[in-house]
Motif scaffolding. Structure first.
Motif, PDB file in Angstrom:
ATOM      1  N   ARG A  27       0.816  -1.208   0.000  1.00  0.00           N
ATOM      2  CA  ARG A  27       0.000   0.000   0.000  1.00  0.00           C
ATOM      3  C   ARG A  27       0.856   1.268   0.000  1.00  0.00           C
ATOM      4  O   ARG A  27       0.320   2.361  -0.156  1.00  0.00           O
ATOM      5  CB  ARG A  27      -0.904   0.006   1.239  1.00  0.00           C
ATOM      6  N   TRP A  28       2.142   1.148   0.227  1.00  0.00           N
ATOM      7  CA  TRP A  28       2.976   2.325   0.375  1.00  0.00           C
ATOM      8  C   TRP A  28       3.560   2.746  -0.957  1.00  0.00           C
ATOM      9  O   TRP A  28       3.961   1.919  -1.779  1.00  0.00           O
ATOM     10  CB  TRP A  28       4.126   2.053   1.357  1.00  0.00           C
ATOM     11  N   GLU A  29       3.661   4.075  -1.147  1.00  0.00           N
ATOM     12  CA  GLU A  29       4.243   4.580  -2.385  1.00  0.00           C
ATOM     13  C   GLU A  29       5.752   4.363  -2.397  1.00  0.00           C
ATOM     14  O   GLU A  29       6.341   4.108  -3.447  1.00  0.00           O
ATOM     15  CB  GLU A  29       3.920   6.078  -2.532  1.00  0.00           C
ATOM     16  N   LYS A  30       6.364   4.496  -1.229  1.00  0.00           N
ATOM     17  CA  LYS A  30       7.816   4.336  -1.127  1.00  0.00           C
ATOM     18  C   LYS A  30       8.164   2.930  -0.619  1.00  0.00           C
ATOM     19  O   LYS A  30       9.045   2.751   0.202  1.00  0.00           O
ATOM     20  CB  LYS A  30       8.405   5.390  -0.202  1.00  0.00           C
ATOM     21  N   ARG A  31       7.469   1.959  -1.140  1.00  0.00           N
ATOM     22  CA  ARG A  31       7.636   0.579  -0.687  1.00  0.00           C
ATOM     23  C   ARG A  31       9.066   0.096  -0.838  1.00  0.00           C
ATOM     24  O   ARG A  31       9.647  -0.456   0.090  1.00  0.00           O
ATOM     25  CB  ARG A  31       6.681  -0.317  -1.472  1.00  0.00           C
ATOM     26  N   ARG A  32       9.652   0.286  -1.999  1.00  0.00           N
ATOM     27  CA  ARG A  32      10.997  -0.244  -2.243  1.00  0.00           C
ATOM     28  C   ARG A  32      12.036   0.405  -1.346  1.00  0.00           C
ATOM     29  O   ARG A  32      12.941  -0.268  -0.848  1.00  0.00           O
ATOM     30  CB  ARG A  32      11.368  -0.030  -3.716  1.00  0.00           C
ATOM     31  N   ALA A  33      11.906   1.717  -1.127  1.00  0.00           N
ATOM     32  CA  ALA A  33      12.878   2.411  -0.278  1.00  0.00           C
ATOM     33  C   ALA A  33      12.795   1.910   1.156  1.00  0.00           C
ATOM     34  O   ALA A  33      13.823   1.683   1.810  1.00  0.00           O
ATOM     35  CB  ALA A  33      12.623   3.912  -0.331  1.00  0.00           C
ATOM     36  N   VAL A  34      11.578   1.691   1.651  1.00  0.00           N
ATOM     37  CA  VAL A  34      11.397   1.224   3.024  1.00  0.00           C
ATOM     38  C   VAL A  34      11.943  -0.192   3.184  1.00  0.00           C
ATOM     39  O   VAL A  34      12.680  -0.491   4.139  1.00  0.00           O
ATOM     40  CB  VAL A  34       9.911   1.276   3.423  1.00  0.00           C
ATOM     41  N   LEU A  35      11.592  -1.076   2.253  1.00  0.00           N
ATOM     42  CA  LEU A  35      12.062  -2.453   2.340  1.00  0.00           C
ATOM     43  C   LEU A  35      13.577  -2.544   2.181  1.00  0.00           C
ATOM     44  O   LEU A  35      14.234  -3.319   2.872  1.00  0.00           O
ATOM     45  CB  LEU A  35      11.365  -3.305   1.275  1.00  0.00           C
ATOM     46  N   ALA A  36      14.128  -1.749   1.260  1.00  0.00           N
ATOM     47  CA  ALA A  36      15.577  -1.769   1.060  1.00  0.00           C
ATOM     48  C   ALA A  36      16.295  -1.337   2.336  1.00  0.00           C
ATOM     49  O   ALA A  36      17.311  -1.941   2.721  1.00  0.00           O
ATOM     50  CB  ALA A  36      15.960  -0.854  -0.110  1.00  0.00           C
ATOM     51  N   PHE A  37      15.782  -0.308   2.998  1.00  0.00           N
ATOM     52  CA  PHE A  37      16.379   0.134   4.265  1.00  0.00           C
ATOM     53  C   PHE A  37      16.259  -0.955   5.324  1.00  0.00           C
ATOM     54  O   PHE A  37      17.209  -1.225   6.070  1.00  0.00           O
ATOM     55  CB  PHE A  37      15.692   1.418   4.743  1.00  0.00           C
ATOM     56  N   PHE A  38      15.097  -1.593   5.396  1.00  0.00           N
ATOM     57  CA  PHE A  38      14.873  -2.636   6.401  1.00  0.00           C
ATOM     58  C   PHE A  38      15.782  -3.834   6.143  1.00  0.00           C
ATOM     59  O   PHE A  38      16.341  -4.407   7.083  1.00  0.00           O
ATOM     60  CB  PHE A  38      13.409  -3.056   6.377  1.00  0.00           C
ATOM     61  N   TYR A  39      15.939  -4.226   4.887  1.00  0.00           N
ATOM     62  CA  TYR A  39      16.853  -5.317   4.558  1.00  0.00           C
ATOM     63  C   TYR A  39      18.285  -4.957   4.951  1.00  0.00           C
ATOM     64  O   TYR A  39      19.031  -5.799   5.482  1.00  0.00           O
ATOM     65  CB  TYR A  39      16.802  -5.625   3.063  1.00  0.00           C
ATOM     66  N   SER A  40      18.682  -3.715   4.698  1.00  0.00           N
ATOM     67  CA  SER A  40      20.045  -3.279   5.018  1.00  0.00           C
ATOM     68  C   SER A  40      20.299  -3.339   6.520  1.00  0.00           C
ATOM     69  O   SER A  40      21.380  -3.748   6.961  1.00  0.00           O
ATOM     70  CB  SER A  40      20.273  -1.856   4.500  1.00  0.00           C
ATOM     71  N   VAL A  41      19.301  -2.934   7.312  1.00  0.00           N
ATOM     72  CA  VAL A  41      19.433  -3.007   8.767  1.00  0.00           C
ATOM     73  C   VAL A  41      19.645  -4.452   9.211  1.00  0.00           C
ATOM     74  O   VAL A  41      20.499  -4.737  10.060  1.00  0.00           O
ATOM     75  CB  VAL A  41      18.183  -2.414   9.446  1.00  0.00           C
ATOM     76  N   GLY A  42      18.889  -5.370   8.639  1.00  0.00           N
ATOM     77  CA  GLY A  42      19.045  -6.780   8.980  1.00  0.00           C
ATOM     78  C   GLY A  42      20.405  -7.334   8.594  1.00  0.00           C
ATOM     79  O   GLY A  42      21.012  -8.096   9.356  1.00  0.00           O
TER      80      GLY A  42
END
Length: 220
Positions: free
Chosen positions: A134-149
């Motif tokens: 549902r988010w417009e910035k879906r890829r940016a959020v997921l990419a950041f979350f993956y990087s944190v992991g």
């Protein structure tokens, strides 16, 4: 018959204990810690389960009509594997709190923090995978979350290696950790496994891996 055999073994054990001067307390410490055994089984189970999930798309591909469905299923299994592995690593760290608390209170607190953070990461991961569409910035959020992991798991592996090569902080003995237990090795394998899967997902989100929607449709 089994009771008689057990009684014989008990008598032999008592004789050996008396001859070697081992008392009841020493016998208790010599036995394997049940918590450590549980953590080992957890590690082996989740690693085997994750490998099965990753192999599953190749096994059931005959029943899948399009390449798009196959790649979507593969990504879903990777996400499930990351969640399961991260939860398992968090549970292992929490179960080992008491054991490390006896060595150093700071170590026990450290294991508590690591376990809670890993469980929280897995929980947020599940929420993101459900609502990120549902988010417009879906890829940016997921990419950041993956990087944190990725950074977090590499950091935990680095701590494990550092503690066995150099004197870890707050060490009660002031020497590197000499023992390498099975549950510790399994935890490192889990964290490296998660790191590899997150790198794959990160590359997919950044477009370095061919997007799933671009695969040609192949009818069976």
């Amino acid at each position: 018959l089994s009771v008689l055999i057990f009684a014989q073994e008990e008598e032999q054990g008592e004789r050996v204990a008396k001859s070697t001067g081992m008392n009841a307390n020493e016998e208790g410490t010599a036995e394997s810690n049940p918590i450590s055994v549980v953590t080992e089984y957890i590690g082996i189970f989740v690693i085997g389960t994750s490998l099965g999930l990753l192999i599953a798309p190749s096994i059931i591909r005959r029943n899948i009509k399009t390449i798009l469905e196959l790649m979507t299923l593969k990504k879903m299994f990777i996400i499930v594997s990351v969640i399961v592995l991260t939860i398992a690593a968090g549970i292992i760290h929490i179960l080992l709190i008491k054991e490390h608390m006896e060595e150093s209170y700071i170590w026990g607190i450290g294991f508590l923090v690591m376990g809670v953070l890993q469980l929280a990461y897995a929980g947020i991961f599940m929420m993101l995978t459900k609502t990120s569409e549902r988010w417009e910035k879906r890829r940016a959020v997921l990419a950041f979350f993956y990087s944190v992991g990725i950074i977090g798991n590499i950091f935990l592996v680095a701590i494990f290696i550092y503690a066995r090569l150099f004197v870890p902080p707050f060490s009660p003995e002031g020497v590197p950790v000499n023992e390498v237990e099975i549950n510790g090795v399994l935890t490192v394998i889990i964290e490296l496994f998660v790191t590899g899967l997150l790198i794959y997902l990160l590359r997919a989100e950044k477009g370095k891996i061919k997007p799933f929607s671009n695969y040609p449709v192949v009818r069976s």
